[in-house]
Design a protein around this motif. Sequence first.
Motif, PDB file in Angstrom:
ATOM      1  N   LEU A  93       0.834  -1.208   0.000  1.00  0.00           N
ATOM      2  CA  LEU A  93       0.000   0.000   0.000  1.00  0.00           C
ATOM      3  C   LEU A  93       0.866   1.253   0.000  1.00  0.00           C
ATOM      4  CD1 LEU A  93      -2.795  -1.054   2.516  1.00  0.00           C
ATOM      5  CD2 LEU A  93      -2.994  -0.795   0.027  1.00  0.00           C
ATOM      6  N   TYR A  94       1.917   1.235   0.800  1.00  0.00           N
ATOM      7  CA  TYR A  94       2.840   2.375   0.827  1.00  0.00           C
ATOM      8  C   TYR A  94       3.491   2.547  -0.545  1.00  0.00           C
ATOM      9  CZ  TYR A  94       6.915   5.234   1.846  1.00  0.00           C
ATOM     10  OH  TYR A  94       7.868   6.211   1.814  1.00  0.00           O
ATOM     11  N   TRP A  95       3.941   1.451  -1.147  1.00  0.00           N
ATOM     12  CA  TRP A  95       4.604   1.519  -2.441  1.00  0.00           C
ATOM     13  C   TRP A  95       3.657   2.073  -3.504  1.00  0.00           C
ATOM     14  CZ3 TRP A  95       9.537   1.564  -3.280  1.00  0.00           C
ATOM     15  CH2 TRP A  95      10.015   1.475  -4.589  1.00  0.00           C
ATOM     16  N   HIS A  96       2.410   1.643  -3.465  1.00  0.00           N
ATOM     17  CA  HIS A  96       1.431   2.156  -4.429  1.00  0.00           C
ATOM     18  C   HIS A  96       1.173   3.647  -4.205  1.00  0.00           C
ATOM     19  CE1 HIS A  96       0.919  -1.838  -5.844  1.00  0.00           C
ATOM     20  NE2 HIS A  96       0.195  -2.260  -4.834  1.00  0.00           N
ATOM     21  N   PHE A  97       1.174   4.077  -2.954  1.00  0.00           N
ATOM     22  CA  PHE A  97       1.007   5.499  -2.650  1.00  0.00           C
ATOM     23  C   PHE A  97       2.149   6.313  -3.266  1.00  0.00           C
ATOM     24  CE2 PHE A  97       2.573   8.890   0.176  1.00  0.00           C
ATOM     25  CZ  PHE A  97       1.565   9.829  -0.033  1.00  0.00           C
ATOM     26  N   VAL A  98       3.361   5.833  -3.096  1.00  0.00           N
ATOM     27  CA  VAL A  98       4.527   6.523  -3.666  1.00  0.00           C
ATOM     28  C   VAL A  98       4.402   6.577  -5.187  1.00  0.00           C
ATOM     29  CG1 VAL A  98       7.037   6.365  -3.980  1.00  0.00           C
ATOM     30  CG2 VAL A  98       6.049   6.009  -1.716  1.00  0.00           C
ATOM     31  N   ASP A  99       3.919   5.499  -5.780  1.00  0.00           N
ATOM     32  CA  ASP A  99       3.705   5.448  -7.220  1.00  0.00           C
ATOM     33  C   ASP A  99       2.650   6.473  -7.646  1.00  0.00           C
ATOM     34  OD1 ASP A  99       3.773   4.607  -9.878  1.00  0.00           O
ATOM     35  OD2 ASP A  99       2.410   2.941  -9.539  1.00  0.00           O
ATOM     36  N   ILE A 100       1.574   6.544  -6.929  1.00  0.00           N
ATOM     37  CA  ILE A 100       0.500   7.495  -7.264  1.00  0.00           C
ATOM     38  C   ILE A 100       0.999   8.935  -7.173  1.00  0.00           C
ATOM     39  CG2 ILE A 100      -1.702   8.446  -6.439  1.00  0.00           C
ATOM     40  CD1 ILE A 100      -2.488   5.520  -5.803  1.00  0.00           C
ATOM     41  N   VAL A 101       1.818   9.226  -6.181  1.00  0.00           N
ATOM     42  CA  VAL A 101       2.374  10.575  -6.067  1.00  0.00           C
ATOM     43  C   VAL A 101       3.173  10.910  -7.333  1.00  0.00           C
ATOM     44  CG1 VAL A 101       4.035  12.021  -4.809  1.00  0.00           C
ATOM     45  CG2 VAL A 101       2.372  10.644  -3.543  1.00  0.00           C
ATOM     46  N   TRP A 102       3.967   9.952  -7.829  1.00  0.00           N
ATOM     47  CA  TRP A 102       4.736  10.202  -9.052  1.00  0.00           C
ATOM     48  C   TRP A 102       3.806  10.417 -10.248  1.00  0.00           C
ATOM     49  CZ3 TRP A 102       9.155  12.091 -10.213  1.00  0.00           C
ATOM     50  CH2 TRP A 102       9.575  12.067 -11.537  1.00  0.00           C
ATOM     51  N   ILE A 103       2.695   9.700 -10.271  1.00  0.00           N
ATOM     52  CA  ILE A 103       1.735   9.846 -11.376  1.00  0.00           C
ATOM     53  C   ILE A 103       1.245  11.293 -11.449  1.00  0.00           C
ATOM     54  CG2 ILE A 103      -0.534   9.122 -12.245  1.00  0.00           C
ATOM     55  CD1 ILE A 103       1.668   6.993 -12.553  1.00  0.00           C
ATOM     56  N   TYR A 104       1.186  11.977 -10.321  1.00  0.00           N
ATOM     57  CA  TYR A 104       0.824  13.396 -10.310  1.00  0.00           C
ATOM     58  C   TYR A 104       2.029  14.294 -10.618  1.00  0.00           C
ATOM     59  CZ  TYR A 104      -3.836  12.455  -8.583  1.00  0.00           C
ATOM     60  OH  TYR A 104      -5.131  12.024  -8.467  1.00  0.00           O
ATOM     61  N   LEU A 105       3.195  13.925 -10.099  1.00  0.00           N
ATOM     62  CA  LEU A 105       4.372  14.761 -10.307  1.00  0.00           C
ATOM     63  C   LEU A 105       4.840  14.773 -11.760  1.00  0.00           C
ATOM     64  CD1 LEU A 105       6.588  14.015  -7.164  1.00  0.00           C
ATOM     65  CD2 LEU A 105       5.218  16.048  -7.648  1.00  0.00           C
ATOM     66  N   PHE A 106       4.752  13.634 -12.414  1.00  0.00           N
ATOM     67  CA  PHE A 106       5.243  13.556 -13.792  1.00  0.00           C
ATOM     68  C   PHE A 106       4.561  14.576 -14.714  1.00  0.00           C
ATOM     69  CE2 PHE A 106       4.787  11.540 -18.070  1.00  0.00           C
ATOM     70  CZ  PHE A 106       6.066  11.817 -18.517  1.00  0.00           C
ATOM     71  N   PRO A 107       3.244  14.592 -14.805  1.00  0.00           N
ATOM     72  CA  PRO A 107       2.637  15.602 -15.696  1.00  0.00           C
ATOM     73  C   PRO A 107       2.811  17.024 -15.171  1.00  0.00           C
ATOM     74  CG  PRO A 107       0.931  14.286 -14.653  1.00  0.00           C
ATOM     75  CD  PRO A 107       2.243  13.673 -14.278  1.00  0.00           C
ATOM     76  N   LEU A 108       2.788  17.181 -13.860  1.00  0.00           N
ATOM     77  CA  LEU A 108       2.926  18.512 -13.271  1.00  0.00           C
ATOM     78  C   LEU A 108       4.266  19.136 -13.627  1.00  0.00           C
ATOM     79  CD1 LEU A 108       1.734  20.661 -11.304  1.00  0.00           C
ATOM     80  CD2 LEU A 108       3.015  19.480  -9.503  1.00  0.00           C
ATOM     81  N   LEU A 109       5.321  18.348 -13.591  1.00  0.00           N
ATOM     82  CA  LEU A 109       6.659  18.885 -13.835  1.00  0.00           C
ATOM     83  C   LEU A 109       7.143  18.706 -15.266  1.00  0.00           C
ATOM     84  CD1 LEU A 109       8.332  17.613 -10.551  1.00  0.00           C
ATOM     85  CD2 LEU A 109       7.609  19.958 -11.061  1.00  0.00           C
ATOM     86  N   TYR A 110       6.869  17.575 -15.870  1.00  0.00           N
ATOM     87  CA  TYR A 110       7.454  17.246 -17.175  1.00  0.00           C
ATOM     88  C   TYR A 110       6.581  17.594 -18.365  1.00  0.00           C
ATOM     89  CZ  TYR A 110      10.969  14.645 -14.586  1.00  0.00           C
ATOM     90  OH  TYR A 110      11.994  14.300 -13.743  1.00  0.00           O
ATOM     91  N   LEU A 111       5.293  17.600 -18.183  1.00  0.00           N
ATOM     92  CA  LEU A 111       4.386  17.785 -19.315  1.00  0.00           C
ATOM     93  C   LEU A 111       3.698  19.147 -19.293  1.00  0.00           C
ATOM     94  CD1 LEU A 111       2.717  14.258 -19.363  1.00  0.00           C
ATOM     95  CD2 LEU A 111       4.753  15.032 -20.598  1.00  0.00           C
ATOM     96  N   ILE A 112       4.171  20.049 -18.467  1.00  0.00           N
ATOM     97  CA  ILE A 112       3.527  21.342 -18.260  1.00  0.00           C
ATOM     98  C   ILE A 112       3.752  22.297 -19.425  1.00  0.00           C
ATOM     99  CG2 ILE A 112       5.401  22.474 -17.032  1.00  0.00           C
ATOM    100  CD1 ILE A 112       3.239  23.519 -15.095  1.00  0.00           C
ATOM    101  N   THR A 113       4.748  22.044 -20.264  1.00  0.00           N
ATOM    102  CA  THR A 113       5.094  22.984 -21.343  1.00  0.00           C
ATOM    103  C   THR A 113       4.011  23.078 -22.401  1.00  0.00           C
ATOM    104  OG1 THR A 113       6.292  21.255 -22.527  1.00  0.00           O
ATOM    105  CG2 THR A 113       7.558  22.690 -21.067  1.00  0.00           C
TER     106      THR A 113
END
Length: 158
Positions: A138-158
Amino acid sequence: AEFHNAASGLSITIGGTNTILLITSSLTMALSITAIKKADTKLSLLFQTATILLGLLFIALKYIEWKSKISSGIFPGSPDLLTQDQGFIIFFSLYFVMTGLHGIHVLIGIIVLSVLLHMSIKGSINEINYIHLENSGLYWHFVDIVWIYLFPLLYLIT
């Protein structure tokens, strides 16, 4: 506009690869729990090991990305960063804080999963007693979900 322009300095390839690594690691984590529930310890150990290795690959790619930014003078408080436009400074400040905190949580997950792998090898984690493995999943999936939000927020924002 400066904030968006700063994002173009990130590698979508590295960020995308990290996304694939973490999504795959969530799959291997879930498969390790399913295997242990079915009393297939060897398969569970294989999937636990794969999860840890995928997490380490994520950290290695994040290290490469950070090293690239730091060697070009872009890091919190650096003179090169502070001479940039305000949007650029804000973007990279947020980038380092958010990816740094996420990286710490990935490292914590790797450590926890390594301990549980050892426990699984010793037989403490088995088809009857697997709750620790399930909770770490469950913790590992939480960390994964956080990245799912960070990736578009930081990398796909252009």
